[in-house]
Every structure is written in structure tokens, then in C-alpha cells.
Design a protein around this motif. Structure first.
Motif, PDB file in Angstrom:
ATOM      1  N   ALA A   1      -9.169 -12.977  -0.338  1.00 53.50           N
ATOM      2  CA  ALA A   1      -8.518 -13.411  -1.580  1.00 53.50           C
ATOM      3  C   ALA A   1      -7.358 -12.458  -1.836  1.00 53.50           C
ATOM      4  N   ALA A   2      -6.316 -12.968  -2.497  1.00 52.96           N
ATOM      5  CA  ALA A   2      -5.128 -12.150  -2.747  1.00 52.96           C
ATOM      6  C   ALA A   2      -4.517 -12.530  -4.079  1.00 52.96           C
ATOM      7  N   LEU A   3      -4.178 -11.510  -4.862  1.00 53.93           N
ATOM      8  CA  LEU A   3      -3.413 -11.695  -6.092  1.00 53.93           C
ATOM      9  C   LEU A   3      -1.934 -11.711  -5.741  1.00 53.93           C
ATOM     10  N   ILE A   4      -1.189 -12.645  -6.298  1.00 55.23           N
ATOM     11  CA  ILE A   4       0.241 -12.766  -6.013  1.00 55.23           C
ATOM     12  C   ILE A   4       1.007 -12.333  -7.253  1.00 55.23           C
ATOM     13  N   ASP A   5       1.828 -11.316  -7.100  1.00 54.91           N
ATOM     14  CA  ASP A   5       2.663 -10.812  -8.184  1.00 54.91           C
ATOM     15  C   ASP A   5       4.091 -10.703  -7.664  1.00 54.91           C
ATOM     16  N   GLY A   6       4.890 -11.725  -7.922  1.00 58.77           N
ATOM     17  CA  GLY A   6       6.246 -11.746  -7.382  1.00 58.77           C
ATOM     18  C   GLY A   6       6.222 -11.898  -5.878  1.00 58.77           C
ATOM     19  N   THR A   7       6.788 -10.931  -5.174  1.00 57.64           N
ATOM     20  CA  THR A   7       6.817 -10.954  -3.710  1.00 57.64           C
ATOM     21  C   THR A   7       5.772 -10.037  -3.097  1.00 57.64           C
ATOM     22  N   ALA A   8       4.830  -9.558  -3.896  1.00 58.48           N
ATOM     23  CA  ALA A   8       3.779  -8.671  -3.408  1.00 58.48           C
ATOM     24  C   ALA A   8       2.445  -9.395  -3.447  1.00 58.48           C
ATOM     25  N   GLY A   9       1.624  -9.145  -2.434  1.00 61.89           N
ATOM     26  CA  GLY A   9       0.290  -9.716  -2.368  1.00 61.89           C
ATOM     27  C   GLY A   9      -0.739  -8.612  -2.274  1.00 61.89           C
ATOM     28  N   ALA A  10      -1.695  -8.599  -3.199  1.00 61.76           N
ATOM     29  CA  ALA A  10      -2.760  -7.596  -3.216  1.00 61.76           C
ATOM     30  C   ALA A  10      -4.053  -8.279  -2.802  1.00 61.76           C
ATOM     31  N   SER A  11      -4.569  -7.941  -1.625  1.00 58.23           N
ATOM     32  CA  SER A  11      -5.758  -8.601  -1.091  1.00 58.23           C
ATOM     33  C   SER A  11      -6.952  -7.672  -1.164  1.00 58.23           C
ATOM     34  N   ASN A  12      -8.114  -8.241  -0.876  1.00 65.04           N
ATOM     35  CA  ASN A  12      -9.349  -7.467  -0.868  1.00 65.04           C
ATOM     36  C   ASN A  12      -9.666  -6.915   0.506  1.00 65.04           C
ATOM     37  N   ARG A  13      -8.712  -6.937   1.420  1.00 67.71           N
ATOM     38  CA  ARG A  13      -8.891  -6.407   2.764  1.00 67.71           C
ATOM     39  C   ARG A  13      -7.774  -5.416   3.076  1.00 67.71           C
ATOM     40  N   SER A  14      -8.145  -4.272   3.648  1.00 67.42           N
ATOM     41  CA  SER A  14      -7.118  -3.303   4.041  1.00 67.42           C
ATOM     42  C   SER A  14      -6.248  -3.864   5.149  1.00 67.42           C
ATOM     43  N   ARG A  15      -6.854  -4.591   6.061  1.00 60.29           N
ATOM     44  CA  ARG A  15      -6.121  -5.256   7.147  1.00 60.29           C
ATOM     45  C   ARG A  15      -6.514  -6.730   7.134  1.00 60.29           C
ATOM     46  N   PRO A  16      -5.839  -7.528   6.344  1.00 66.00           N
ATOM     47  CA  PRO A  16      -6.219  -8.945   6.253  1.00 66.00           C
ATOM     48  C   PRO A  16      -5.971  -9.655   7.572  1.00 66.00           C
TER      49      PRO A  16
END
Length: 831
Positions: A624-639
Motif C-alpha cells: 500500500a502507498a500514500l500518494i502526496d503530490g509526486t511522492a509515494g510513501a509505501s509500507n515496504r522499504s523495497r517495494p
């Protein structure tokens, strides 16, 4: 006696010396030959429009102008060229429909409309044109329905670890000491699959290779082909369904080769299977020979150009080729076959012409075309018969056969005939990027070549004896072919891959001369000399040419990589694609309608709001990933690169925010039950509910909003900018506690309950299996303030039907929940 120029002028003058037609008389059609003679008779005139106005009155109203242009297009036979486009649109509409009509209904409607079209052919008009358009669309839908109904592919319903036994149909080197096999499945054990796929792909690492035709047995992890990573992206289940691949997987260790079963199993197949197995062995031997002669990535690329085995190429080289716009070179496409067939055609014709008097006695052009035809048939056999290669082969065969009947080999009609053959045999190919890009490039090049040939003939008469005319013509042809090929495929690259090469035109202009003059001719000569063992020198020349191509690719790639375009609106893609086809097919002012469609599509693409989701969830529930503008914050260090790479291109992400590790908040494992659990009660003891909730609240409160904080092997949590509390759960014993605290719970497990009693959204494996990947948008008008966009809507289509199968009941669970709130909730303690 041949005519003299004076005779031609007199006959042409007699031909055009007639009075203009009255205004009420239908406008006479002026043939291209008359236009050419007119320009020859009056070379001093600045244009032909004044002379044509004398012999044909120009229409003054728009309806008359449209009618005159359409009559001219009809006289050239251009309406026939639109049949493949209409049939392709009909097939696409059927494939994209949620509940498409069945084969019987479409067959009856197609027969009725075909009869009506034949009856109205003698009375042309708007009614006849409308009926023909409807008939073409129905035929495309009928072809698609027949192909789907006749496909015997069984897709695996869910991931499983089993012991399989199967016969190897083909193999391909996939990196160092790794092989990718296509296996005909014969038997499964522990567990035995109730719906076993007939054919699957199996990756084997760190093990000796098994030969084609041998039977292997081993433990493997199998999974169904993945669906779209996001709504509107490529559905790999669709591709696998029509390719006959029912599952993908990897082996645990080295599979066992059953002694004595290889030859017996190979002999038990049909004659066609035995022939394909022999061709696979032959193809593999050619690839090994090429890689042994040419070292490194150059040898792997040379083998890919001949046998279509691309997996041995290094990742860096593939990235450089794609970023420089040269990725199409690796595919056995129309360009490869045209270069190979053209090289043999020109070379054989030139060699035969050197024999004194032979050209006057026998048609050496047809002999050369026959040799090129045999060569391309051999090429398609050793290339493995890939779908893209078959399409290119059909097109080249039609063009070479046209030579036997003294017809133009390069014409729009031949391209249309090739498209009709492919759409009749394999209509599912129309929705893939291979078919669309290859025919778009071919259509643009053929149409551009026709116009270039006319201008070149005119320029040749004007220039006289120009010593540099040949050089300028070659450079101009190279530039225009690269430009037309690149521009014509841009929209398809943006629609299917969501990116464009930044300097693709420069890369093609620098590399294509080397590919066309050195690489492909040397490869062709090497293949002709390989049976005699004399292929070393031409293979080395081919390797040097590929090294130059790689140097160009690395240089162009260093200037700038891919330009991300994001997902295009479907309406914009359709308008631009159809408009481009119209521009290529028409030659009168009606072609401006195509430019209008392209302009409308570009306006929609640029003006449409580029809305990004707040949260994206993969269909397996692990990412899963949060999208904030052009940045993606996922729950994996190496998706996973396969999924997250598609998200990056589709959503135009530029950076990845890794999660924060909070191992200090890990819940201790509860003590084992006394007595020890038996086989009937094989469950780990549950975590204390209060401790789990307290740990999760600390994980959320101490974390950074917009960035996941993760406890390894247990769960991750964050708070989005919309205020949603999001928890991804890895340990299924924590799902109940997550439901009590979070707004959105994501898990790859299958809990016994389908919804949270707190009203939180539970995206479990059961739900994601039916919906595919999910996109969540903030929308106050929707329940919970969330608008959910699934990657798939409904499971009625055959390439999605396997997702509704329940192996426990051996039946399709059409009444299973597809969204939150559809089943009575169960208390969290029961999980």
C-alpha cells in the motif's frame, strides 16, 4: 515503337481538350495520370489548381466540396482501408464491455447486417455507409466472441504451493544460472488442484537445465496471472488467457528429471507437438552458438534479434535501449523482418542481375521475392512464433506475394489486408501495444513513403544531374522514417507504458543506419552460413555493430531518460489514435478531419484534471502507498518493482518514502497453549487485545503523518493528510485490533469476517481478489468520505472468471461479497 515526348504531349492535349461540365452535372473525376500529364505539359505554372479549375469546376459549398473529396477517395479505393479500423473498434468494444453479448446473438446480427450491406451496395449513400459501418463493428465483436469462446485456457484461481509433474515445451535463459520453462502440466500432488492449468511458466534458479521434451517433477509455488496494477493499466490475465498460459511460478530447488520419461513423453504428443519441440531445440542451439561467438550483452542482443530470447540481456543494457527509444529493436517486429527480407531480396536480385542475359529470360525480381519469402518463413520458425513476430510475418508475406502478381508490394491496401487477416485469426491482439504500435508505425511509413515518392519524382525531374541528390535523399529518408515511426507510436507508448523516450528520435537516427546496414545483413549472412560452420566472421561483424548500437544507446540515455506522461484519458487516446489513422488513410482535404480529431484528443489530454489518489492498494494486499503530490510513501522499504514501477509511471511519482522501522513496539509472542495444539486446532495463540491496541496507538501517535511506521512481521500504520488512519496487517491475529483503531485496514490474509464492526474499510484478500487493486480518493459526498475505484468491475469475463472460484466448494461463488458492508459482521474476537 515507344512513344516520343511529342506523341505524349499531343495525346495528352487531346485528352484534356474538352469543355467544362455544367454546374448541374456531376463533377468529373480527374485521374492521377491526368494530373501528372498536366504538370508535365505546363511546368511553368506555379500550381495545378488553376489548370484543374479549367477542366473541372470547383465546388463552392461545403457539401459539394465534401462530396467531391469523397468521390476522389472512393475512386482510389480508400473506403476499403477503413474496414480493419472498424473491425478493430468492434473487437475492442466487445473486450472492454462488462457484460458483452454472446456468440449466438452476434452471429445472427452479423449475418443480418451482412445481407443488408450486400443489398445496399448498388445504392451508395448515407444509409449504405451506416449499414457497412455497423456490419464491420459487429464482425469485430463476433470475431472477438468466437476467439474467447474457443479458448481452452484454464487460469489458476489462487496462489498455491504444490508438487507438479509436467513436460517441458520450451526453455529460455533468464539471467545467470536461471531458466524459464514453459511446462505442459500433467499432474499435481499435495495438494491436488481441482482446476489445474494446462500450461504454465516456471522459473528455476541455481539448478542444471532440463532439456526440451523431458518430464520434470518438483515442488513449486504457482500463482494466477496478475490483473491490472491500477484501473486502466495492462491486464496480464487477459494476455495470459489468450496466450494459453494458466499460471506463473517458481520452483523450490532443482526439479527432478524423471529418468526415461523424456523421450517417452515427447513421443506421446501429437506430430505438431513433436515438431514444435524439435524447433525449440534447434532454436536454443542457434542462440547458444551466437552467444558463444559474441561475448557479453552484444551476444545476448544478437540472439534476441534471431531467436527472440531477451532474458539473457543485462538489465543496464535493456534500460539504456528503452531510455534511448531503441527498445523496439529487441522485439521480432516488422522492422527486423523488413530489414532481413529486404536485404535478401536486394542481394539476391543484384546477384542474379550480374549473370549475363538472365534478367531478360527469367523474372529475377519474382525469384528474389520467392527467396525472401522462404527466408521469412524460416525466420518465424526459429523466432519461436511470438505474437508480434506472427503479425509481422503475415504483413511481409502479403507484400512479397504481391510481387508475384506484379502488384505494388508497399501499399496501404496490403497493410489493410494484413490487418484483416490478423483480426480474423487473432482479434485479441488488437488491444495490446504490439499490434497497435507495429501497425501504426507501418501505416505511417507506408503513407509517408507514398507521398515522399511523389515528391521525390517531382524533385528528380527538376534537379537534373545533382551529384549530391542521392546523399540528401538518404539522409532525408532516414530522418523522415525515424520521425514518422517515432511520432506515430508516441500515443500508444504514452497510453500503454505511461512514458516516452526523451531523445528517442536522436537515438533512432544514430543507431538505425548501423542496424540496417551492418547488424541485420551480417546476421542474415551468418544464418545462411551457420549450417556450413562459416558463421564466425559475419557474427563478429554483427557483434561490432551491436556494440556501436549499445554505445549510441548509452550516450542518448545519458542525455535524459523517460518522460513520464501518466495515465491518459481513454477518450483522448481514442481520438488521437483514430485521428492519426484517418490522416494516413486519406489523401484529400478530408484528411484534415483526422487532424481535428488529434487536436481534440490533445486538448482533452492536456486540459483533463490529473487527479491522483490518496491511497493505492495492490491486489495481493501486501503493498500500500500514500500518494502526496509526486511522492509515494509505501509500507515496504523495497517495494516490488513490477507493481510499484507501474504506479510510478501511471501516477508520475518522482520519489519514494520508505517506512520507519519500530521494532521496539513489537508484541511479544504469547506463550504456547497447554497442551500443545493438535493438527485439528493448528492455531497460534492470540495476542492480548488491550496490549495490541495500546501498541498500535503508540505506533500511530509517535509516527510521522504521511509516512508508514512498521513493526516487522506484524503491522504498519500511518495517518494520511485526509486524516485517515491506515493500518496494513501481516499477522492475521492482529486484524481485529486494527479494525478497532483504524479507518482503513489492509491485509493479505483471509479473516473469517468480511467487514469491521467499527465500520472501517477492510481490504482483505477475499475482497481484493474480486476487485483487484484499489484506488481511494477523498470525496466528502461518498460514505466515509472515500471514493473507491477498483481495477476490475465484475468477474463475468473469462479472463477474470477464475477469481470467483471457491476451491473449497469446487464452484463459482458469484454471491461472494465484493465491497464493504455486504455481509453480517462478526466480532473481532472471533478472528
Amino acid at each position: 515503337m515507344p512513344e516520343t515526348p511529342t506523341d505524349v504531349r499531343q495525346r495528352s492535349a487531346e485528352h484534356v481538350a474538352w469543355e467544362p461540365a455544367p454546374a448541374d452535372r456531376p463533377i468529373a473525376f480527374v485521374s492521377p495520370e491526368t494530373r501528372r500529364r498536366a504538370k508535365f505539359l505546363f511546368p511553368a505554372m506555379p500550381s495545378r489548381s488553376r489548370w484543374l479549375a479549367k477542366i473541372r469546376p470547383q465546388p463552392r459549398t461545403w457539401p459539394d466540396r465534401f462530396r467531391a473529396s469523397w468521390e476522389e477517395e472512393t475512386a482510389f479505393g480508400h473506403p476499403f482501408l477503413f474496414l480493419p479500423l472498424l473491425i478493430a473498434l468492434g473487437a475492442i468494444l466487445w473486450f472492454s464491455a462488462r457484460d458483452p453479448p454472446g456468440v449466438l446473438i452476434l452471429t445472427v446480427l452479423s449475418c443480418v447486417f451482412c445481407i443488408a450491406s450486400i443489398a445496399l451496395l448498388s445504392r451508395p449513400g448515407l444509409l449504405c455507409a451506416g449499414i457497412i459501418v455497423a456490419t464491420s463493428l459487429l464482425l469485430g465483436a463476433t470475431f472477438a466472441a468466437f476467439e474467447t469462446e474457443g479458448s481452452p485456457t484454464i487460469l489458476l484461481d489462487s496462489p498455491v504451493t504444490t508438487t507438479l509433474t509436467g513436460r517441458i515445451l520450451s526453455r529460455e535463459i533468464s539471467g545467470r544460472n536461471a531458466y524459464r520453462y514453459i511446462v505442459a502440466l500433467q499432474r499435481t500432488e499435495a495438494p491436488t488442484l481441482r482446476r489445474p492449468p494446462a500450461t504454465l511458466t516456471l522459473m528455476v534458479r541455481n539448478g542444471g537445465p532440463a532439456n526440451v521434451g523431458e518430464t520434470i517433477r518438483g515442488r513449486a509455488r504457482l500463482s494466477p496471472p496478475s490483473g491490472p496494477a491500477l484501473a486502466g493499466l495492462n491486464d496480464f490475465g487477459f494476455d495470459s488467457f489468450f496466450k494459453g498460459i494458466g499460471a506463473v511460478g517458481y520452483a523450490y530447488g532443482k526439479p527432478e528429471i524423471l529418468s526415461g520419461a523424456g523421450s517417452k513423453s515427447a513421443g506421446q504428443g501429437s506430430a505438431i507437438d513433436t515438431a514444435w519441440a524439435g524447433l525449440a531445440v534447434w532454436r536454443e542451439a542457434i542462440g547458444i552458438r551466437i552467444r558463444a561467438t559474441i561475448p557479453g550483452d552484444a551476444g545476448a542482443i544478437a540472439a534476441a534479434l534471431v531467436t527472440a530470447e531477451e532474458r539473457a540481456i543485462g538489465r543496464d543494457s535493456i534500460t539504456a535501449l528503452r531510455n534511448s527509444g531503441l527498445g523496439h529493436v529487441l522485439a521480432i517486429s516488422g522492422m527486423n523482418m523488413v530489414l532481413a527480407a529486404g536485404t535478401l531480396l536486394v542481394g539476391l536480385r543484384t546477384g542474379l542481375s550480374l549473370v549475363p542475359g538472365l534478367a531478360h529470360r527469367v523474372p529475377i525480381k519474382k525469384i528474389a521475392a520467392a527467396g525472401a519469402l522462404v527466408m521469412v518463413c524460416f525466420y518465424i520458425l526459429i523466432s519461436g512464433g511470438a505474437v508480434s513476430a506472427v503479425r509481422s510475418w503475415i504483413m511481409i508475406v502479403i507484400m512479397l506475394v504481391a510481387v508475384f502478381f506484379d502488384r505494388p508490394s508497399i501499399s496501404l491496401r496490403n497493410v489493410a489486408m494484413a490487418a484483416l487477416v490478423i483480426l480474423t485469426v487473432d482479434p485479441s491482439a488488437v488491444s495490446g501495444p504490439g499490434f497497435q504500435m507495429s501497425f501504426a508505425a507501418t501505416l505511417a511509413l507506408v503513407a509517408g513513403y507514398a507521398r515522399w515518392r511523389e515528391r521525390k519524382a517531382t524533385a528528380g525531374r527538376r534537379s537534373g544531374n545533382d551529384r549530391f541528390a542521392g546523399i540528401r535523399s538518404f539522409l532525408a529518408g532516414l530522418f523522415l522514417s525515424s520521425l514518422m515511426g517515432g511520432v506515430s507510436t508516441m500515443i500508444y507508448s504514452a497510453a500503454h507504458f505511461n512514458q516516452l523516450p526523451a531523445y528517442g528520435l536522436l537515438g533512432n537516427m544514430l543507431a538505425m543506419p548501423v542496424i540496417g546496414i551492418v547488424v541485420m545483413p551480417a546476421g542474415l549472412i551468418a544464418m545462411l552460413l551457420m549450417p556450413f560452420g562459416l558463421d564466425t566472421l559475419p557474427l563478429n561483424v554483427m557483434g561490432y555493430g551491436i556494440e556501436v548500437m549499445l554505445a549510441v544507446a548509452r550516450f542518448v540515455s545519458s542525455l535524459g531518460g523517460q518522460v513520464s506522461t501518466g495515465r491518459l484519458p481513454q477518450s483522448a487516446f481514442a481520438l488521437i489514435a483514430i485521428g492519426g489513422v484517418v490522416c494516413c488513410l486519406l489523401r484529400t482535404r478530408l484528411a484534415l478531419a483526422g487532424l481535428g480529431l488529434v487536436a481534440a484528443g490533445l486538448c482533452i489530454a492536456f486540459l483533463a484534471p490529473s487527479e491522483r489518489p490518496a491511497l493505492v492498494i495492490a491486489e495481493d494486499g501486501r503493498l500500500a502507498a500514500l500518494i502526496d503530490g509526486t511522492a509515494g510513501a509505501s509500507n515496504r522499504s523495497r517495494p516490488p518493482a513490477f507493481i510499484y514501477g507501474q504506479w510510478t509511471r501511471a501516477l508520475r511519482l518522482e520519489s519514494h518514502v520508505a517506512p520507519i522501522s519500530r521494532a521496539d513496539l513489537a508484541l511479544p509472542e504469547p506463550p504456547a497453549q497447554e497442551p500443545a495444539p493438535t493438527a485439528e486446532t493448528r492455531r497460534r495463540p492470540a495476542f492480548p487485545t488491550a496490549a495490541a491496541r495500546a501498541s498500535l496507538q503508540r505506533l500511530i501517535g509517535e509516527g510521522t503523518p504521511g509516512r508508514f511506521s512498521c513493526v516487522p512481521d506484524q503491522w504498519c500504520a500511518t495517518t494520511s493528510r485526509e486524516g485517515w488512519v491506515i493500518v496494513t496487517v501481516e499477522d492475521r491475529r492482529l486484524i481485529g485490533s486494527a479494525c478497532d483503531v483504524a479507518d482503513i485496514v489492509v491485509t493479505s490474509a483471509n479473516p473469517v469476517f468480511s467487514t469491521c464492526r467499527s465500520g472501517a474499510l477492510l481490504a482483505s484478500a477475499r475482497m481484493l481478489r474480486r476487485t483487484g487493486a484499489l484506488e481511494l480518493y477523498a470525496d466528502p459526498a461518498m460514505p466515509g468520505g472515500r471514493r473507491i475505484v477498483p481495477a476490475m468491475e465484475g468477474l463475468s469475463r473469462p479472463w477474470q472468471r477464475h477469481r470467483a472460484y471457491d476451491w473449497r466448494r469446487d464452484a463459482y461463488d458469484d454471491d461472494a461479497p465484493s465491497s464493504e458492508g455486504s455481509v453480517e459482521p462478526i466480532t473481532d474476537e472471533e478472528s
